[in-house]
Write a protein that holds these residues in place. Sequence first.
Motif, PDB file in Angstrom:
ATOM      1  N   LYS A   1       4.036  15.656  -7.181  1.00  0.00           N
ATOM      2  CA  LYS A   1       3.329  16.643  -6.367  1.00  0.00           C
ATOM      3  C   LYS A   1       4.193  17.833  -5.988  1.00  0.00           C
ATOM      4  CE  LYS A   1      -0.029  13.374  -4.558  1.00  0.00           C
ATOM      5  NZ  LYS A   1      -0.728  12.821  -3.377  1.00  0.00           N
ATOM      6  N   GLY A   2       5.480  17.794  -6.320  1.00  0.00           N
ATOM      7  CA  GLY A   2       6.330  18.939  -6.073  1.00  0.00           C
ATOM      8  C   GLY A   2       6.618  19.156  -4.601  1.00  0.00           C
ATOM      9  N   ALA A   3       6.822  20.432  -4.243  1.00  0.00           N
ATOM     10  CA  ALA A   3       7.264  20.759  -2.886  1.00  0.00           C
ATOM     11  C   ALA A   3       6.106  20.907  -1.903  1.00  0.00           C
ATOM     12  CB  ALA A   3       8.089  22.046  -2.908  1.00  0.00           C
ATOM     13  N   ASP A   4       4.872  20.955  -2.399  1.00  0.00           N
ATOM     14  CA  ASP A   4       3.724  21.197  -1.524  1.00  0.00           C
ATOM     15  C   ASP A   4       3.254  19.897  -0.878  1.00  0.00           C
ATOM     16  OD1 ASP A   4       1.730  22.570  -0.215  1.00  0.00           O
ATOM     17  OD2 ASP A   4       0.315  22.446  -1.901  1.00  0.00           O
ATOM     18  N   VAL A   5       4.174  19.256  -0.156  1.00  0.00           N
ATOM     19  CA  VAL A   5       3.892  17.991   0.512  1.00  0.00           C
ATOM     20  C   VAL A   5       4.441  18.071   1.927  1.00  0.00           C
ATOM     21  CG1 VAL A   5       4.331  15.498   0.507  1.00  0.00           C
ATOM     22  CG2 VAL A   5       4.008  16.698  -1.659  1.00  0.00           C
ATOM     23  N   THR A   6       3.706  17.551   2.887  1.00  0.00           N
ATOM     24  CA  THR A   6       4.159  17.514   4.274  1.00  0.00           C
ATOM     25  C   THR A   6       5.482  16.752   4.358  1.00  0.00           C
ATOM     26  OG1 THR A   6       1.863  17.564   5.007  1.00  0.00           O
ATOM     27  CG2 THR A   6       3.496  16.807   6.611  1.00  0.00           C
ATOM     28  N   PRO A   7       6.418  17.195   5.218  1.00  0.00           N
ATOM     29  CA  PRO A   7       7.711  16.507   5.318  1.00  0.00           C
ATOM     30  C   PRO A   7       7.558  14.994   5.506  1.00  0.00           C
ATOM     31  CG  PRO A   7       7.778  18.539   6.559  1.00  0.00           C
ATOM     32  CD  PRO A   7       6.352  18.373   6.084  1.00  0.00           C
ATOM     33  N   ALA A   8       8.486  14.252   4.886  1.00  0.00           N
ATOM     34  CA  ALA A   8       8.408  12.791   4.912  1.00  0.00           C
ATOM     35  C   ALA A   8       8.432  12.242   6.330  1.00  0.00           C
ATOM     36  CB  ALA A   8       9.558  12.200   4.095  1.00  0.00           C
ATOM     37  N   SER A   9       9.171  12.878   7.233  1.00  0.00           N
ATOM     38  CA  SER A   9       9.248  12.374   8.604  1.00  0.00           C
ATOM     39  C   SER A   9       7.879  12.399   9.283  1.00  0.00           C
ATOM     40  CB  SER A   9      10.256  13.193   9.407  1.00  0.00           C
ATOM     41  OG  SER A   9       9.899  14.567   9.417  1.00  0.00           O
TER      42      SER A   9
ATOM     43  N   THR B   1      -6.771  15.170  -0.279  1.00  0.00           N
ATOM     44  CA  THR B   1      -6.839  16.587  -0.664  1.00  0.00           C
ATOM     45  C   THR B   1      -7.982  17.276   0.052  1.00  0.00           C
ATOM     46  OG1 THR B   1      -5.894  16.112  -2.846  1.00  0.00           O
ATOM     47  CG2 THR B   1      -7.102  18.181  -2.591  1.00  0.00           C
ATOM     48  N   ALA B   2      -9.178  16.670   0.009  1.00  0.00           N
ATOM     49  CA  ALA B   2     -10.332  17.259   0.679  1.00  0.00           C
ATOM     50  C   ALA B   2     -10.123  17.309   2.186  1.00  0.00           C
ATOM     51  CB  ALA B   2     -11.587  16.459   0.339  1.00  0.00           C
ATOM     52  N   LEU B   3      -9.466  16.297   2.726  1.00  0.00           N
ATOM     53  CA  LEU B   3      -9.213  16.259   4.160  1.00  0.00           C
ATOM     54  C   LEU B   3      -8.245  17.360   4.568  1.00  0.00           C
ATOM     55  CD1 LEU B   3      -9.587  14.972   6.893  1.00  0.00           C
ATOM     56  CD2 LEU B   3      -7.973  13.178   6.230  1.00  0.00           C
ATOM     57  N   ARG B   4      -7.194  17.596   3.776  1.00  0.00           N
ATOM     58  CA  ARG B   4      -6.262  18.696   4.078  1.00  0.00           C
ATOM     59  C   ARG B   4      -6.985  20.040   4.050  1.00  0.00           C
ATOM     60  NH1 ARG B   4      -2.951  15.738   0.630  1.00  0.00           N
ATOM     61  NH2 ARG B   4      -3.263  17.215  -1.089  1.00  0.00           N
ATOM     62  N   GLN B   5      -7.875  20.220   3.104  1.00  0.00           N
ATOM     63  CA  GLN B   5      -8.629  21.468   3.014  1.00  0.00           C
ATOM     64  C   GLN B   5      -9.508  21.660   4.246  1.00  0.00           C
ATOM     65  OE1 GLN B   5     -10.648  20.885  -0.719  1.00  0.00           O
ATOM     66  NE2 GLN B   5      -8.912  21.584  -1.952  1.00  0.00           N
ATOM     67  N   ARG B   6     -10.092  20.589   4.698  1.00  0.00           N
ATOM     68  CA  ARG B   6     -10.941  20.659   5.896  1.00  0.00           C
ATOM     69  C   ARG B   6     -10.108  21.006   7.119  1.00  0.00           C
ATOM     70  NH1 ARG B   6     -15.254  15.906   7.659  1.00  0.00           N
ATOM     71  NH2 ARG B   6     -15.979  16.874   9.594  1.00  0.00           N
TER      72      ARG B   6
ATOM     73  N   LEU C   1       0.863  -1.181   0.000  1.00  0.00           N
ATOM     74  CA  LEU C   1       0.000   0.000   0.000  1.00  0.00           C
ATOM     75  C   LEU C   1       0.901   1.232   0.000  1.00  0.00           C
ATOM     76  CD1 LEU C   1      -2.948   0.903   0.046  1.00  0.00           C
ATOM     77  CD2 LEU C   1      -2.867   0.867   2.546  1.00  0.00           C
ATOM     78  N   GLY C   2       1.125   1.782  -1.183  1.00  0.00           N
ATOM     79  CA  GLY C   2       2.003   2.933  -1.313  1.00  0.00           C
ATOM     80  C   GLY C   2       1.207   4.206  -1.512  1.00  0.00           C
ATOM     81  N   GLY C   3       1.826   5.327  -1.174  1.00  0.00           N
ATOM     82  CA  GLY C   3       1.154   6.607  -1.367  1.00  0.00           C
ATOM     83  C   GLY C   3       1.822   7.706  -0.579  1.00  0.00           C
ATOM     84  N   THR C   4       1.350   8.914  -0.788  1.00  0.00           N
ATOM     85  CA  THR C   4       1.904  10.057  -0.051  1.00  0.00           C
ATOM     86  C   THR C   4       1.464  10.022   1.404  1.00  0.00           C
ATOM     87  OG1 THR C   4       1.642  11.298  -2.125  1.00  0.00           O
ATOM     88  CG2 THR C   4       2.243  12.545  -0.175  1.00  0.00           C
TER      89      THR C   4
ATOM     90  N   GLY D   1       1.011  20.894  14.591  1.00  0.00           N
ATOM     91  CA  GLY D   1       0.522  22.039  13.835  1.00  0.00           C
ATOM     92  C   GLY D   1       0.490  21.833  12.338  1.00  0.00           C
ATOM     93  N   LEU D   2       0.168  20.637  11.890  1.00  0.00           N
ATOM     94  CA  LEU D   2       0.166  20.354  10.461  1.00  0.00           C
ATOM     95  C   LEU D   2      -1.105  20.859   9.779  1.00  0.00           C
ATOM     96  CD1 LEU D   2       1.521  16.675  10.457  1.00  0.00           C
ATOM     97  CD2 LEU D   2       2.824  18.814  10.298  1.00  0.00           C
ATOM     98  N   TYR D   3      -0.979  21.221   8.534  1.00  0.00           N
ATOM     99  CA  TYR D   3      -2.081  21.607   7.642  1.00  0.00           C
ATOM    100  C   TYR D   3      -2.716  22.944   8.011  1.00  0.00           C
ATOM    101  CZ  TYR D   3      -1.372  16.706   6.632  1.00  0.00           C
ATOM    102  OH  TYR D   3      -0.794  15.489   6.338  1.00  0.00           O
ATOM    103  N   ARG D   4      -2.083  23.719   8.870  1.00  0.00           N
ATOM    104  CA  ARG D   4      -2.603  25.039   9.181  1.00  0.00           C
ATOM    105  C   ARG D   4      -2.075  26.042   8.160  1.00  0.00           C
ATOM    106  NH1 ARG D   4      -1.258  25.218  15.653  1.00  0.00           N
ATOM    107  NH2 ARG D   4      -2.727  23.577  16.325  1.00  0.00           N
TER     108      ARG D   4
END
Length: 238
Positions: A66-74, A205-210, A28-31, A233-236
């Motif tokens: 997805k470029g740079a607009d991704v939460t840090p891998a850690s 995507t929808a969850l991050r927006q929420r 199960l792979g993914g971002t 403090g993620l996704y703020r």
Amino acid sequence: MDRNPSSPAPAGAPENPAPSRPYRLGILGGTFDPPHVGHLALARLYIGHLGLDELVWIPTGQSWQKGADVTPASDRLAMTELAAAALADAPARVHVSRMEVDRAGPSYTVDTVRQLREQYGPATSLAWLMGADQLLRLDTWHGWQDLFDYVHLCVATRPGFDLAQLDGPVREALGARQADTRLIQSTPSGRMWIDQTLAVDLSSTALRQRLAAGAPADDQLPPGVANYIAAHGLYRHG
């Protein structure tokens, strides 16, 4: 490093399968930005329908699409480990691999499945597990047609998904390779299986927006993930 199925199983892992059938690994792979209850439903569906011996979650390291607009891998790795822990009762060994997080450069799925095939051997049934949104973009993946040399592709569709939405090359691959679960379980690679029973329509995507809007989303997140997001403090936005 993940376990080779020929080595002794760690405590709590399933027994080695009977020699009359291949070992079955689901990938199960993914971002996983963030992992949500839809991913858990996807995992349970695949474990059940494919009779998996082992399920490995692999968070993307450097997402080239997805470029740079991704939460840090850690952070994504930590959240994925919390999500996977919610499957402790599953009838398969479930764990998280940091193989893409630790790999330098872009995370190409074809490199990951090639490494897993080398690790698990030629006879193991390897199934790359995905949702319909990934299937729609499959022909944009680096070396996507080479994936079939190493794994099966197993797809769970969302409510309302129509296979007619598929572009030509992917539709042609599905027409030539579509199989039932029996073939997926008994052969190493090269087939596609489509499941249309999963009644979960939820996107990261929808969850991050929420979350960015400050709306509550605990009902969409696995145990522990909501607390991790709040604590870090993620996704703020703003």
